[in-house]
Design a protein around this motif. Structure first.
Motif, PDB file in Angstrom:
ATOM      1  N   MET A 174      24.527 -13.733   0.733  1.00 22.73           N
ATOM      2  CA  MET A 174      23.522 -12.738   0.306  1.00 22.73           C
ATOM      3  C   MET A 174      22.801 -13.228  -0.947  1.00 22.73           C
ATOM      4  N   ALA A 175      23.593 -13.777  -1.892  1.00 19.61           N
ATOM      5  CA  ALA A 175      22.991 -14.262  -3.144  1.00 19.61           C
ATOM      6  C   ALA A 175      21.979 -15.371  -2.846  1.00 19.61           C
TER       7      ALA A 175
ATOM      8  N   ALA B 253      30.626  -4.745 -11.666  1.00 21.45           N
ATOM      9  CA  ALA B 253      30.298  -4.981 -13.081  1.00 21.45           C
ATOM     10  C   ALA B 253      30.037  -6.460 -13.334  1.00 21.45           C
ATOM     11  N   GLU B 254      30.865  -7.320 -12.741  1.00 19.06           N
ATOM     12  CA  GLU B 254      30.673  -8.769 -12.913  1.00 19.06           C
ATOM     13  C   GLU B 254      29.310  -9.214 -12.398  1.00 19.06           C
ATOM     14  N   LEU B 255      28.946  -8.714 -11.215  1.00 23.44           N
ATOM     15  CA  LEU B 255      27.672  -9.133 -10.604  1.00 23.44           C
ATOM     16  C   LEU B 255      26.489  -8.643 -11.436  1.00 23.44           C
ATOM     17  N   GLU B 256      26.633  -7.419 -11.933  1.00 21.96           N
ATOM     18  CA  GLU B 256      25.544  -6.860 -12.742  1.00 21.96           C
ATOM     19  C   GLU B 256      25.364  -7.674 -14.029  1.00 21.96           C
ATOM     20  N   GLU B 257      26.488  -7.968 -14.690  1.00 24.60           N
ATOM     21  CA  GLU B 257      26.427  -8.768 -15.925  1.00 24.60           C
ATOM     22  C   GLU B 257      25.809 -10.146 -15.682  1.00 24.60           C
ATOM     23  N   ALA B 258      26.095 -10.702 -14.506  1.00 19.86           N
ATOM     24  CA  ALA B 258      25.598 -12.052 -14.188  1.00 19.86           C
ATOM     25  C   ALA B 258      24.157 -12.014 -13.672  1.00 19.86           C
TER      26      ALA B 258
ATOM     27  N   VAL C  28      22.946  -9.292  -5.711  1.00 22.51           N
ATOM     28  CA  VAL C  28      23.822  -8.561  -4.788  1.00 22.51           C
ATOM     29  C   VAL C  28      24.471  -7.394  -5.536  1.00 22.51           C
ATOM     30  N   ARG C  29      24.444  -6.221  -4.884  1.00 24.91           N
ATOM     31  CA  ARG C  29      25.063  -5.041  -5.492  1.00 24.91           C
ATOM     32  C   ARG C  29      26.295  -4.639  -4.689  1.00 24.91           C
ATOM     33  N   VAL C  30      27.268  -4.043  -5.387  1.00 24.01           N
ATOM     34  CA  VAL C  30      28.464  -3.531  -4.705  1.00 24.01           C
ATOM     35  C   VAL C  30      28.569  -2.030  -4.995  1.00 24.01           C
ATOM     36  N   MET C  31      28.737  -1.256  -3.939  1.00 19.89           N
ATOM     37  CA  MET C  31      28.911   0.203  -4.119  1.00 19.89           C
ATOM     38  C   MET C  31      30.296   0.596  -3.588  1.00 19.89           C
ATOM     39  N   THR C  32      31.038   1.299  -4.419  1.00 16.36           N
ATOM     40  CA  THR C  32      32.379   1.759  -4.040  1.00 16.36           C
ATOM     41  C   THR C  32      32.280   3.210  -3.591  1.00 16.36           C
TER      42      THR C  32
END
Ligand SMILES: NC(=O)c1ccc[n+]([C@@H]2O[C@H](COP(=O)([O-])OP(=O)(O)OC[C@H]3O[C@@H](n4cnc5c(N)ncnc54)[C@H](OP(=O)(O)O)[C@@H]3O)[C@@H](O)[C@H]2O)c1
Length: 262
Positions: A126-127, A168-173, A177-181
């Protein structure tokens, strides 16, 4: 361009309710479920309402160690996916010491290992494409240890912790790609309840219980609003305020009450 959603467990329960809504929005659907006949029947069901829907299915056991890689290769061969919904999962009810070891191990393999491997496999793809969303389905049982659902609740605690930290890691970087829990409360109208042997368990009759349609609606709303976390069901969201205020022993007592047969 047509967007593609890969939904594990797309042919049943929450996955099927989500599929109907995504098909209505013109998404192409890729399903991975255990049973081919269920995939075929659910496909007919969606096509009856949305005759133009594009749905392909792969029947395999996600507990198998090579299953995530097979799913990844199959999906990439179909054009990859813009949205991965790690939804397949199951529970087994009863005191852990009385359950078959193999059943608990299969639960860990599907609910944790396959979800983790699929997330890791699709994330770089995806990235590389510059966009993508991963939705991981946890449960409200992720919040408090749950007797008679000891392993199931622990698998969902893994999903919640892992997915929120990864987000959180992906957002900081600055990842595209987003992750929704997603944490649904007990759902009274999917096969999960019977498959888990949970007939008569209080939580499915509790005021916080929800339906597959409400869960699907809340998930799509969360996707539209680009949320990181979704607690599904209006009643469960109200109950969460009480849970936040309750002292730990009260919370444990309430949880135990919810997981007992009535
Ligand atoms: N129902 C609830 O009360 C509730 C509450 C909170 C969270 N959840 C979570 O929500 C998710 C969906 O649950 P649901 O209520 O929609 O249940 P469901 O109707 O039983 O659907 C589960 C789906 O997962 C698939 N699946 C199960 N084991 C698999 C395996 N080994 N390999 C491949 N596919 C497998 C099933 O395939 P087949 O149908 O072909 O077997 C089915 O399509 C699960 O992760 C569950 O833990 C459920």
């Amino acid at each position: 361009m047509t967007r593609i959603a890969l939904i594990t467990g797309g042919s049943s329960g929450i996955g099927l309710a989500l599929s109907r809504r995504l098909a209505a929005r013109g998404w192409r659907l890729l399903w991975v479920s255990l049973k081919q006949d269920e995939i075929d029947a659910a496909r007919e069901d969606v096509l009856a309402a949305h005759p133009g829907a594009a749905i392909d299915g792969l029947a395999l056991d996600l507990a198998a160690p090579d299953a995530p890689q097979r799913v990844f290769e199959w999906a990439e061969g179909q054009g990859g996916c813009d949205l991965l919904i790690n939804n397949a999962g199951f529970g087994v009810y009863g005191p852990s010491a009385s359950l078959a070891l193999a059943a608990e191990q299969a639960m860990i393999a599907v609910n944790i290992a396959a979800l983790h491997a699929l997330t890791r496999l699709f994330l770089p793809a995806m990235a590389a494409r510059g966009a993508g969303t991963i939705v991981n389905i946890a449960s409200n049982s992720a919040f408090v240890p749950a007797p008679d659902l000891a392993v199931y609740a622990a698998t969902k605690a893994f999903v919640k912790h892992y997915s929120e930290a990864l987000s959180a890691e992906l957002e900081e970087a600055g990842s595209p790609v987003r992750v929704m829990t997603v944490c649904p409360s007990a759902i009274s109208d999917t096969p999960f309840l019977k498959r888990a042997g949970m007939e008569g368990v209080r939580t499915f009759k509790s005021f916080t219980a929800t339906t597959a349609e409400e869960v699907a609606s809340d998930i799509l709303d969360g996707l539209d609003k680009k949320r990181r976390f979704v607690l599904t069901g209006a009643a469960m969201r109200r109950a969460m305020w009480l849970m936040k205020l309750a002292p730990a022993p009260v919370l444990r007592w309430m949880t135990r009450r919810e997981t007992k047969r009535v």
